[in-house]
Design a protein around this motif. Structure first.
Motif, PDB file in Angstrom:
ATOM      1  N   GLU A  75     -34.286 -15.023 -33.852  1.00  0.00           N
ATOM      2  CA  GLU A  75     -34.233 -14.630 -35.065  1.00  0.00           C
ATOM      3  C   GLU A  75     -36.134 -14.957 -36.209  1.00  0.00           C
ATOM      4  O   GLU A  75     -35.704 -16.881 -35.729  1.00  0.00           O
ATOM      5  CB  GLU A  75     -33.353 -14.964 -36.708  1.00  0.00           C
ATOM      6  CG  GLU A  75     -32.597 -13.829 -35.503  1.00  0.00           C
ATOM      7  CD  GLU A  75     -31.397 -13.962 -36.564  1.00  0.00           C
ATOM      8  OE1 GLU A  75     -30.439 -12.900 -37.236  1.00  0.00           O
ATOM      9  OE2 GLU A  75     -30.548 -14.737 -37.718  1.00  0.00           O
ATOM     10  N   GLY A  76     -36.326 -14.666 -36.706  1.00  0.00           N
ATOM     11  CA  GLY A  76     -37.718 -14.927 -38.299  1.00  0.00           C
ATOM     12  C   GLY A  76     -37.438 -14.822 -38.851  1.00  0.00           C
ATOM     13  O   GLY A  76     -36.617 -14.495 -39.422  1.00  0.00           O
ATOM     14  N   LYS A  77     -38.176 -15.424 -39.800  1.00  0.00           N
ATOM     15  CA  LYS A  77     -38.046 -15.292 -41.255  1.00  0.00           C
ATOM     16  C   LYS A  77     -38.378 -13.558 -41.747  1.00  0.00           C
ATOM     17  O   LYS A  77     -36.869 -12.539 -42.172  1.00  0.00           O
ATOM     18  CB  LYS A  77     -39.334 -15.748 -42.166  1.00  0.00           C
ATOM     19  CG  LYS A  77     -39.051 -17.211 -42.123  1.00  0.00           C
ATOM     20  CD  LYS A  77     -39.925 -18.436 -42.839  1.00  0.00           C
ATOM     21  CE  LYS A  77     -40.434 -19.381 -42.973  1.00  0.00           C
ATOM     22  NZ  LYS A  77     -41.897 -19.957 -43.615  1.00  0.00           N
ATOM     23  N   TRP A  78     -38.758 -12.256 -41.215  1.00  0.00           N
ATOM     24  CA  TRP A  78     -39.231 -11.208 -41.374  1.00  0.00           C
ATOM     25  C   TRP A  78     -37.834 -10.762 -41.008  1.00  0.00           C
ATOM     26  O   TRP A  78     -37.102  -9.778 -41.816  1.00  0.00           O
ATOM     27  CB  TRP A  78     -40.144 -10.463 -40.816  1.00  0.00           C
ATOM     28  CG  TRP A  78     -40.045 -10.225 -39.214  1.00  0.00           C
ATOM     29  CD1 TRP A  78     -41.145 -11.871 -38.552  1.00  0.00           C
ATOM     30  CD2 TRP A  78     -40.021  -9.564 -38.704  1.00  0.00           C
ATOM     31  NE1 TRP A  78     -41.151 -11.155 -36.766  1.00  0.00           N
ATOM     32  CE2 TRP A  78     -40.086  -9.969 -37.208  1.00  0.00           C
ATOM     33  CE3 TRP A  78     -38.988  -8.331 -38.867  1.00  0.00           C
ATOM     34  CZ2 TRP A  78     -40.137  -9.147 -36.397  1.00  0.00           C
ATOM     35  CZ3 TRP A  78     -38.531  -7.185 -38.205  1.00  0.00           C
ATOM     36  CH2 TRP A  78     -38.939  -7.829 -36.753  1.00  0.00           C
ATOM     37  N   ARG A  79     -37.285 -11.317 -40.047  1.00  0.00           N
ATOM     38  CA  ARG A  79     -35.787 -10.199 -39.385  1.00  0.00           C
ATOM     39  C   ARG A  79     -35.094 -10.478 -40.149  1.00  0.00           C
ATOM     40  O   ARG A  79     -34.043  -9.625 -40.753  1.00  0.00           O
ATOM     41  CB  ARG A  79     -35.835 -10.618 -37.750  1.00  0.00           C
ATOM     42  CG  ARG A  79     -36.651 -10.297 -37.041  1.00  0.00           C
ATOM     43  CD  ARG A  79     -36.129 -11.148 -35.555  1.00  0.00           C
ATOM     44  NE  ARG A  79     -36.697 -10.784 -33.963  1.00  0.00           N
ATOM     45  CZ  ARG A  79     -36.421 -10.128 -33.295  1.00  0.00           C
ATOM     46  NH1 ARG A  79     -35.315  -9.133 -33.816  1.00  0.00           N
ATOM     47  NH2 ARG A  79     -37.299  -8.902 -32.152  1.00  0.00           N
ATOM     48  N   ILE A  80     -35.001 -12.265 -40.564  1.00  0.00           N
ATOM     49  CA  ILE A  80     -33.598 -12.089 -41.153  1.00  0.00           C
ATOM     50  C   ILE A  80     -33.431 -11.410 -42.977  1.00  0.00           C
ATOM     51  O   ILE A  80     -32.454 -11.247 -43.362  1.00  0.00           O
ATOM     52  CB  ILE A  80     -33.329 -13.464 -41.768  1.00  0.00           C
ATOM     53  CG1 ILE A  80     -33.329 -14.358 -39.913  1.00  0.00           C
ATOM     54  CG2 ILE A  80     -32.266 -13.877 -42.574  1.00  0.00           C
ATOM     55  CD1 ILE A  80     -33.102 -15.596 -40.596  1.00  0.00           C
ATOM     56  N   ALA A  81     -35.137 -11.271 -43.505  1.00  0.00           N
ATOM     57  CA  ALA A  81     -35.810 -10.452 -44.704  1.00  0.00           C
ATOM     58  C   ALA A  81     -34.895  -9.038 -44.708  1.00  0.00           C
ATOM     59  O   ALA A  81     -34.433  -8.816 -45.733  1.00  0.00           O
ATOM     60  CB  ALA A  81     -36.936 -11.223 -45.124  1.00  0.00           C
ATOM     61  N   TYR A  82     -35.491  -8.524 -43.222  1.00  0.00           N
ATOM     62  CA  TYR A  82     -35.417  -7.159 -43.438  1.00  0.00           C
ATOM     63  C   TYR A  82     -33.602  -7.334 -43.041  1.00  0.00           C
ATOM     64  O   TYR A  82     -33.150  -6.341 -44.020  1.00  0.00           O
ATOM     65  CB  TYR A  82     -35.662  -6.758 -41.697  1.00  0.00           C
ATOM     66  CG  TYR A  82     -35.490  -5.029 -41.943  1.00  0.00           C
ATOM     67  CD1 TYR A  82     -35.869  -4.259 -42.324  1.00  0.00           C
ATOM     68  CD2 TYR A  82     -34.899  -4.718 -40.871  1.00  0.00           C
ATOM     69  CE1 TYR A  82     -35.952  -2.744 -41.781  1.00  0.00           C
ATOM     70  CE2 TYR A  82     -34.202  -3.766 -40.477  1.00  0.00           C
ATOM     71  CZ  TYR A  82     -34.756  -2.608 -40.697  1.00  0.00           C
ATOM     72  OH  TYR A  82     -34.848  -1.313 -40.624  1.00  0.00           O
ATOM     73  N   LYS A  83     -32.971  -8.067 -42.776  1.00  0.00           N
ATOM     74  CA  LYS A  83     -31.581  -7.510 -42.002  1.00  0.00           C
ATOM     75  C   LYS A  83     -30.944  -8.069 -43.743  1.00  0.00           C
ATOM     76  O   LYS A  83     -29.525  -7.004 -44.042  1.00  0.00           O
ATOM     77  CB  LYS A  83     -31.088  -8.775 -41.652  1.00  0.00           C
ATOM     78  CG  LYS A  83     -30.173  -8.848 -41.437  1.00  0.00           C
ATOM     79  CD  LYS A  83     -28.879 -10.373 -40.454  1.00  0.00           C
ATOM     80  CE  LYS A  83     -29.537  -9.859 -38.665  1.00  0.00           C
ATOM     81  NZ  LYS A  83     -28.861 -10.675 -38.251  1.00  0.00           N
ATOM     82  N   PHE A  84     -31.276  -8.334 -44.393  1.00  0.00           N
ATOM     83  CA  PHE A  84     -30.143  -8.483 -46.242  1.00  0.00           C
ATOM     84  C   PHE A  84     -31.052  -8.100 -47.004  1.00  0.00           C
ATOM     85  O   PHE A  84     -30.916  -8.214 -48.501  1.00  0.00           O
ATOM     86  CB  PHE A  84     -30.577  -9.832 -46.163  1.00  0.00           C
ATOM     87  CG  PHE A  84     -29.841 -10.467 -45.352  1.00  0.00           C
ATOM     88  CD1 PHE A  84     -28.250 -10.390 -45.542  1.00  0.00           C
ATOM     89  CD2 PHE A  84     -30.218 -11.446 -44.233  1.00  0.00           C
ATOM     90  CE1 PHE A  84     -27.811 -11.430 -45.150  1.00  0.00           C
ATOM     91  CE2 PHE A  84     -28.999 -11.752 -43.173  1.00  0.00           C
ATOM     92  CZ  PHE A  84     -27.369 -12.175 -43.853  1.00  0.00           C
ATOM     93  N   GLY A  85     -32.533  -7.075 -46.987  1.00  0.00           N
ATOM     94  CA  GLY A  85     -32.891  -5.719 -47.167  1.00  0.00           C
ATOM     95  C   GLY A  85     -34.184  -6.662 -48.602  1.00  0.00           C
ATOM     96  O   GLY A  85     -34.324  -6.121 -49.827  1.00  0.00           O
ATOM     97  N   ILE A  86     -34.195  -7.992 -48.573  1.00  0.00           N
ATOM     98  CA  ILE A  86     -35.091  -8.421 -49.515  1.00  0.00           C
ATOM     99  C   ILE A  86     -36.844  -8.946 -48.376  1.00  0.00           C
ATOM    100  O   ILE A  86     -36.851  -7.674 -47.827  1.00  0.00           O
ATOM    101  CB  ILE A  86     -35.000  -9.701 -49.807  1.00  0.00           C
ATOM    102  CG1 ILE A  86     -34.238 -11.137 -48.718  1.00  0.00           C
ATOM    103  CG2 ILE A  86     -33.252  -9.789 -50.215  1.00  0.00           C
ATOM    104  CD1 ILE A  86     -33.855 -12.617 -48.853  1.00  0.00           C
ATOM    105  N   SER A  87     -37.564  -9.309 -48.986  1.00  0.00           N
ATOM    106  CA  SER A  87     -38.557  -9.483 -48.871  1.00  0.00           C
ATOM    107  C   SER A  87     -38.506 -10.695 -48.342  1.00  0.00           C
ATOM    108  O   SER A  87     -37.949 -11.981 -48.322  1.00  0.00           O
ATOM    109  CB  SER A  87     -39.599  -9.830 -49.921  1.00  0.00           C
ATOM    110  OG  SER A  87     -38.735 -10.113 -51.114  1.00  0.00           O
TER     111      SER A  87
END
Length: 635
Positions: A155-167
């Motif tokens: 998991e990288g930053k963008w994966r976690i951001a996408y998972k939780f619906g934020i930038s």
């Protein structure tokens, strides 16, 4: 003398400022809770610095907000429970205010228990009830809005951001001390949504981060996906629309890093709308602690001997000239100059002693570790940091790298040759250190001929750095041939250039080129007449200003200092003026740096492209050539 005056000016203008808090003016409809959420602090943090806010909170009230991010500290709150009443007969001269002090209750609490006091005054002989309370202490936290999440493998930053619906930017704001590269097991603050609301990252799809001011039309051009196709893959778009920083699911075969299409140079003068004073920091290694400004001759000698100091002072002069040019366009600047002394510890002191959270941008530092420290520190506040004369090791999300990557220089040169409408023949001459890249270049031109240098006769593991004249026999014919010379060896470059000039006769046209011009083409044995005869082409981050045309910047500099400006003066001018013009054409530098904007000034041009998980890199490159002993832009 010019640089000595510059040193004295810098010595008097370098200043320090410190600020631990920011101010917020309350707007209609705002609450303490909404303000706390906006600044990622707790209501308790705000009340601690603004105790009057508990009883006096209204529009236009100025609050002091701590300059911190999510703490999730427990909020201690007192609650009062009514447990009964005490009868009291009013004596002569007793007042409501006196009773509040005697019984530790408020006037409002007494009136609620004795409603006649809303319309009548308290008088001697009145029998009233005094409420009695029991105080309870409770603790509350912000866990209802933020929760902890443990990073999983891959998991990288963008994966976690996408998972939780934020930038990605919002994720970084929730986690100001998060590492640039997160590791499995790291704990992060994320929005407290239900498990069933988390979006699944699917390996069979690609993902794209929306850039500032990108609309559906722009994405159609870049990704070849219609609005309907994007909404089908990302249903939330129908409700939220496109927002900068949001991560979109796209088909796996979509190239999200495609090359930029050709755009026209943008004239930002017609787009200036934001005339707020721009707050800029300039961090350069002046090393003023080593200079005695009163010893003029000694200072002159030090400038001559120290190339770094001369470069820095030239760049500084360019910055100051840019500020003056911007002022004439109505753009005012608050510039703070800091001496990093080319040392990371001094840079750390500057960061510790000053608050940069309200700066529009920071230019510098030059030293790699110092630049990395500044970029990392200011990333939490999303402050742009400009890499003016260096390529940073890590291009963080707030970094603007002004020097294009070498691979882009090479690609631009290859594309330039490919774009030639004539059937141009290609020959590649390379030493063995460049053999791999030259073989890759040969694949770009399938019918090209590759000539490698000879090996040392005694030690076949060493390169002898020469080719025979016979290697070039029968290679050239009437018409145009482009010869790529790939080497960093001066003697090889000198001999090959001389031989090529001998073959470039009659109707045989030879154009010399290279993917990355180094010092090999600048040796003392290199004849510029030969380079001009071969119309030497190479990719460059800058071009020389045209001496034949009138140029206000060059004229001003010559009038002031009696010489032509160096490339470092021009670069300081170009970078700073571009920065101020972009800031004046949008709300911030990020919005003004979309990839459809390309600007050009004295010797440099800028066109930024944002990586999915990084900052902004300049992708504007010149192809220049030698023409009649001048280096000019190739058409």
């Amino acid at each position: 003398m010019k640089n000595i005056l510059t040193i004295i000016l810098i010595a008097f203008t370098i200043g320090l400022s410190a600020q631990d808090y920011i101010e917020h003016t309350v707007k209609p409809g705002e609450t303490i809770e909404s303000i706390a959420k906006g600044y990622l602090v707790t209501p308790f943090d705000i009340y601690a610095l603004n105790p009057d806010a508990k009883r006096k909170f209204q529009p236009n009230t100025v609050l002091i907000i701590p300059n911190s991010k999510v703490k999730n500290n427990a909020i201690v709150e007192d609650s009062r429970e009514l447990i009964g009443y005490k009868n009291h007969k009013v004596k002569r001269k007793e007042t409501l205010y006196g009773l509040t002090k005697e019984y530790n209750v408020s006037e409002e609490e007494i009136k609620k228990a004795n409603r006649f006091l809303y319309s009548e005054n308290l008088k001697k002989g009145d029998k009233i009830r005094i409420p009695k309370y029991r105080t309870q202490v409770s603790k509350q936290t912000l866990n209802n809005t933020v929760k902890k999440y443990t990073v999983q493998a891959k998991e990288g930053k963008w994966r976690i951001a996408y998972k939780f619906g934020i930038s990605v930017t919002e994720l970084e704001a929730l986690n100001p001390f998060m590492n640039e590269t997160i590791q499995p097991g790291d704990e992060l603050n994320v929005p407290n949504i239900g498990d069933n609301e988390e979006k699944k990252v699917e390996s069979t799809f690609g993902y794209y981060e929306v850039l500032p001011k990108e609309g559906f039309f722009r994405l159609k051009v870049k990704l070849n996906l219609t609005q309907e196709q994007l909404e089908k893959l990302n249903p939330e778009l129908k409700e939220t629309g496109l927002k900068a920083g949001m991560v979109l699911k796209v088909p796996a075969n979509v190239d999200t890093t495609s090359s930029l299409e050709i755009v026209k140079t943008t004239n930002l003068k017609s787009n200036l709308t934001n005339f707020k004073t721009k707050k800029i920091a300039l961090m350069l290694p002046y090393r003023l602690d080593r200079i005695d400004v009163d010893a003029v001759e000694e200072t002159k000698q030090k400038i001559k001997e120290t190339r770094l100091l001369s470069t820095v002072l030239d760049f500084h002069v360019g910055v100051m000239m840019a500020l003056d040019s911007a002022k004439q366009l109505g753009i005012s600047t608050d510039l703070k100059v800091f001496d990093t002394r080319y040392h990371v510890s001094k840079t750390a002191d500057i960061l510790a002693d000053n608050d940069f959270s309200d700066y529009d941008a920071v230019i510098g530092p030059m030293e790699e570790n110092s630049f990395n420290r500044v970029a990392m520190t200011l990333k939490a506040d999303n402050i742009p940091v400009i890499a003016a004369m260096n390529k940073p090791k890590q291009v963080y999300s707030n970094v603007f790298q002004t020097l294009p990557e070498n691979k882009l220089l090479s690609k631009t040169m290859i594309d330039f040759v490919k774009a030639d409408s004539l059937k141009t023949k290609v020959v590649i001459i390379s030493d063995h250190a460049h053999r791999t890249s030259s073989e890759a270049l040969q694949k770009q031109f399938p019918n090209s001929k590759l000539i490698l240098t000879q090996k040392d006769k005694k030690d076949k593991t060493k390169d002898a750095y020469y080719i025979y004249h016979s290697n070039l026999q029968n290679v050239f014919s009437a018409g145009k041939t482009v010869v790529f010379l790939e080497t960093e060896n001066t003697s090889l470059a000198s001999s090959v250039i001389s031989m090529l000039n001998g073959f470039a006769v009659n109707k045989t046209e030879i154009v010399l080129a290279t993917l990355n011009k180094g010092k090999a083409f600048e040796g003392k044995d290199i004849d510029n007449n030969n380079l001009s005869h071969l119309k030497f082409h190479y990719p460059s981050v800058h071009k020389d200003f045209d001496e034949s045309k009138s140029n206000g910047f060059v004229d001003r500099y010559r009038k002031e200092y009696g010489v032509s400006p160096s490339k470092y003066v021009a670069r300081g001018f170009d970078i700073t003026l571009d920065l101020l013009m972009r800031l004046a054409s949008a709300e911030n530098l990020y919005e003004a740096s979309i990839d459809s904007i390309e600007t050009e000034y004295i010797e440099n041009k800028f066109r930024y492209n944002k990586a999915l998980m990084g900052g902004y890199v300049n992708e504007a490159v010149y192809i220049v050539k030698y023409d009649d002993l001048r280096i000019v832009k190739a058409e």
